[in-house]
Design a protein around this motif. Structure first.
Motif, short mmCIF file in Angstrom:
data_model
loop_
_atom_site.label_atom_id
_atom_site.label_comp_id
_atom_site.label_asym_id
_atom_site.label_seq_id
_atom_site.Cartn_x
_atom_site.Cartn_y
_atom_site.Cartn_z
N ALA A 111 0.82 -1.21 0.00
CA ALA A 111 0.00 0.00 0.00
C ALA A 111 0.86 1.26 0.00
O ALA A 111 0.53 2.25 -0.67
CB ALA A 111 -0.92 0.00 1.22
N TYR A 114 2.32 1.73 -3.50
CA TYR A 114 1.29 2.23 -4.42
C TYR A 114 1.08 3.73 -4.23
O TYR A 114 1.03 4.49 -5.20
CB TYR A 114 -0.01 1.44 -4.20
CG TYR A 114 -1.27 2.26 -4.14
CD1 TYR A 114 -1.76 2.96 -5.24
CD2 TYR A 114 -2.01 2.34 -2.95
CE1 TYR A 114 -2.92 3.71 -5.17
CE2 TYR A 114 -3.17 3.08 -2.87
CZ TYR A 114 -3.63 3.76 -3.98
OH TYR A 114 -4.77 4.51 -3.90
N ARG A 115 1.01 4.19 -2.97
CA ARG A 115 0.78 5.61 -2.73
C ARG A 115 1.99 6.44 -3.16
O ARG A 115 1.83 7.52 -3.73
CB ARG A 115 0.48 5.85 -1.25
CG ARG A 115 -0.91 5.47 -0.83
CD ARG A 115 -1.97 6.06 -1.73
NE ARG A 115 -1.88 7.52 -1.81
CZ ARG A 115 -2.50 8.24 -2.75
NH1 ARG A 115 -3.21 7.64 -3.70
NH2 ARG A 115 -2.39 9.55 -2.76
N CYS A 118 1.99 6.96 -6.83
CA CYS A 118 0.98 7.91 -7.30
C CYS A 118 1.54 9.31 -7.49
O CYS A 118 1.04 10.09 -8.31
CB CYS A 118 -0.19 7.96 -6.32
SG CYS A 118 -1.19 6.45 -6.26
N TRP A 151 -5.67 7.90 6.58
CA TRP A 151 -5.12 8.24 5.26
C TRP A 151 -3.85 9.09 5.41
O TRP A 151 -2.85 8.85 4.73
CB TRP A 151 -6.16 8.99 4.44
CG TRP A 151 -5.72 9.30 3.04
CD1 TRP A 151 -5.86 8.51 1.93
CD2 TRP A 151 -5.04 10.48 2.58
NE1 TRP A 151 -5.31 9.12 0.82
CE2 TRP A 151 -4.80 10.34 1.20
CE3 TRP A 151 -4.60 11.64 3.22
CZ2 TRP A 151 -4.16 11.32 0.44
CZ3 TRP A 151 -3.96 12.62 2.47
CH2 TRP A 151 -3.74 12.46 1.10
N ILE A 232 -10.90 4.51 2.80
CA ILE A 232 -9.62 4.25 2.14
C ILE A 232 -9.71 3.10 1.14
O ILE A 232 -9.16 3.18 0.03
CB ILE A 232 -8.51 3.96 3.19
CG1 ILE A 232 -8.18 5.26 3.92
CG2 ILE A 232 -7.27 3.40 2.53
CD1 ILE A 232 -7.07 5.13 4.93
N GLU A 233 -10.41 2.02 1.51
CA GLU A 233 -10.51 0.87 0.62
C GLU A 233 -11.20 1.24 -0.69
O GLU A 233 -10.74 0.88 -1.78
CB GLU A 233 -11.27 -0.27 1.31
CG GLU A 233 -10.52 -0.92 2.45
CD GLU A 233 -10.53 -0.08 3.73
OE1 GLU A 233 -11.33 0.88 3.80
OE2 GLU A 233 -9.75 -0.40 4.63
N TYR A 235 -11.55 4.30 -1.95
CA TYR A 235 -10.73 5.28 -2.65
C TYR A 235 -9.59 4.60 -3.40
O TYR A 235 -9.34 4.89 -4.58
CB TYR A 235 -10.17 6.27 -1.63
CG TYR A 235 -9.32 7.38 -2.23
CD1 TYR A 235 -9.91 8.44 -2.91
CD2 TYR A 235 -7.93 7.37 -2.11
CE1 TYR A 235 -9.15 9.46 -3.45
CE2 TYR A 235 -7.16 8.38 -2.65
CZ TYR A 235 -7.77 9.42 -3.32
OH TYR A 235 -7.01 10.42 -3.86
N ASP A 236 -8.92 3.67 -2.74
CA ASP A 236 -7.83 2.93 -3.39
C ASP A 236 -8.35 2.14 -4.58
O ASP A 236 -7.67 2.03 -5.61
CB ASP A 236 -7.17 1.98 -2.40
CG ASP A 236 -6.33 2.70 -1.36
OD1 ASP A 236 -6.12 3.91 -1.50
OD2 ASP A 236 -5.88 2.04 -0.40
N SER A 237 -9.54 1.59 -4.45
CA SER A 237 -10.13 0.80 -5.53
C SER A 237 -10.30 1.64 -6.79
O SER A 237 -9.93 1.22 -7.89
CB SER A 237 -11.48 0.23 -5.08
OG SER A 237 -12.10 -0.52 -6.09
N TYR A 239 -8.75 4.56 -7.44
CA TYR A 239 -7.44 5.05 -7.86
C TYR A 239 -6.67 3.98 -8.64
O TYR A 239 -6.12 4.23 -9.72
CB TYR A 239 -6.63 5.47 -6.63
CG TYR A 239 -5.68 6.64 -6.86
CD1 TYR A 239 -4.70 6.59 -7.83
CD2 TYR A 239 -5.77 7.79 -6.07
CE1 TYR A 239 -3.83 7.64 -8.03
CE2 TYR A 239 -4.91 8.86 -6.27
CZ TYR A 239 -3.94 8.78 -7.24
OH TYR A 239 -3.07 9.83 -7.44
N LEU A 240 -6.66 2.78 -8.09
CA LEU A 240 -5.92 1.69 -8.74
C LEU A 240 -6.53 1.30 -10.07
O LEU A 240 -5.81 0.99 -11.03
CB LEU A 240 -5.86 0.48 -7.80
CG LEU A 240 -4.93 0.61 -6.60
CD1 LEU A 240 -5.18 -0.51 -5.60
CD2 LEU A 240 -3.47 0.61 -7.04
#
Length: 279
Positions: A111, A114-115, A118, A151, A232-233, A235-237, A239-240
């Motif tokens: 995680a 990944y951030r 970004c 976050w 967060i979950e 949002y990440d979904s 974004y990814l």
């Protein structure tokens, strides 16, 4: 926040300010019992000591152990701390680790990677999904974001590449919450554009000492997360999927057509690890 020193607004930093404003003679160093010289704090309990006194204390305690310590118990409350905070001036601070190798021991998780990656994508590629201007226009910032603290912590850990970022995280969280709760008459009549500009400058001034060149992009990422209204979950979904790194389930708040999810490729990759690989 121009030339004035920024005030740390977290509970921890408020405690620091209170203690340092108290007379040295009424609040002496608990170790030497004299006036506090070079005020310093343990990073978990924030008890105040002379810098040299608490450093020497850690050396004495560590010397009695056969293995290298990564943390030490506070002489007053026995809370475990891994570092000593000193040189706090409202803009920055220094950190002395009990174990000098500890500061380099933080391993970025999937995680975190990944951030961090970004920040090497083209800015604005999520603007068609999360409307930041609408967030300010409709005053959605008045609704508390219960996921912001988590976050912020993950974001700072990824950018600074340290595990213990609680002091910085609470500093940012205090500034953000304080800004959104302002109720002065002149503030209430400001346009959404002006409020957004003032918010960005406030957080930018706070972020630069810690994030340097990434501070500007941090503001954009912060606004995107706030405007999303997602946990967060979710949002990440989103974004990814936009990055095209995996095929997560789109949050139930909207369907795929509404979000306009189209895969894009980051224009710069600097990592050896594929974000879809295991940790």
């Amino acid at each position: 926040m121009s030339g004035k020193s920024m005030e740390l607004q977290s509970t921890a930093s408020m405690e620091m300010e209170t203690r340092t404003s108290t007379s040295d003679y009424t609040n002496p160093c608990p170790i030497c019992l004299g006036p506090i010289n070079q005020s310093s704090y343990l990073d978990k309990c924030f008890h105040n000591f002379c810098y040299n006194c608490i450093v020497q204390w850690t050396k004495v305690v560590s010397g009695k152990r056969s293995c290298t310590l990564s943390s030490i118990k506070c002489p007053l409350c026995k809370t475990e701390s891994s570092s000593i905070i000193h040189g706090l001036d409202g803009h920055n601070f220094q950190r002395h680790y009990v174990n000098p190798d500890f500061q380099d021991s933080f391993i970025l998780s999937k995680a975190h990677r990944y951030r961090l990656q970004c920040y090497y994508t083209e800015p604005g590629f999520l603007n068609d999904i999360f409307d930041v201007q609408r967030y300010w226009k409709l005053q959605k910032y008045l609704q508390a974001n219960q996921w912001l603290e988590v976050w912020l912590k993950r974001e700072l850990q990824a950018l600074i590449q340290e595990e213990d970022v609680d002091i910085i995280m609470h500093h940012f969280l205090g500034l953000i919450n304080s800004f959104f709760r302002r109720n002065e008459p002149e503030y209430q009549t400001e346009t959404p554009e002006l409020k957004r500009k003032r918010f960005s400058q406030t957080i930018l001034d706070a972020a630069k000492p810690f994030l340097s060149a990434r501070a500007d992009r941090f503001i954009l990422e912060l606004e995107l997360f706030l405007a999303s209204g997602l946990n967060i979950e979710a949002y990440d979904s989103v974004y990814l999927q936009r990055l095209g790194w995996n095929k997560p389930i789109v949050p139930s708040v909207a369907n795929e057509e509404d979000l306009g999810l189209k895969s894009v490729t980051p224009y710069l990759y600097i990592f050896d690890c594929d974000p879809d690989d295991g940790d």
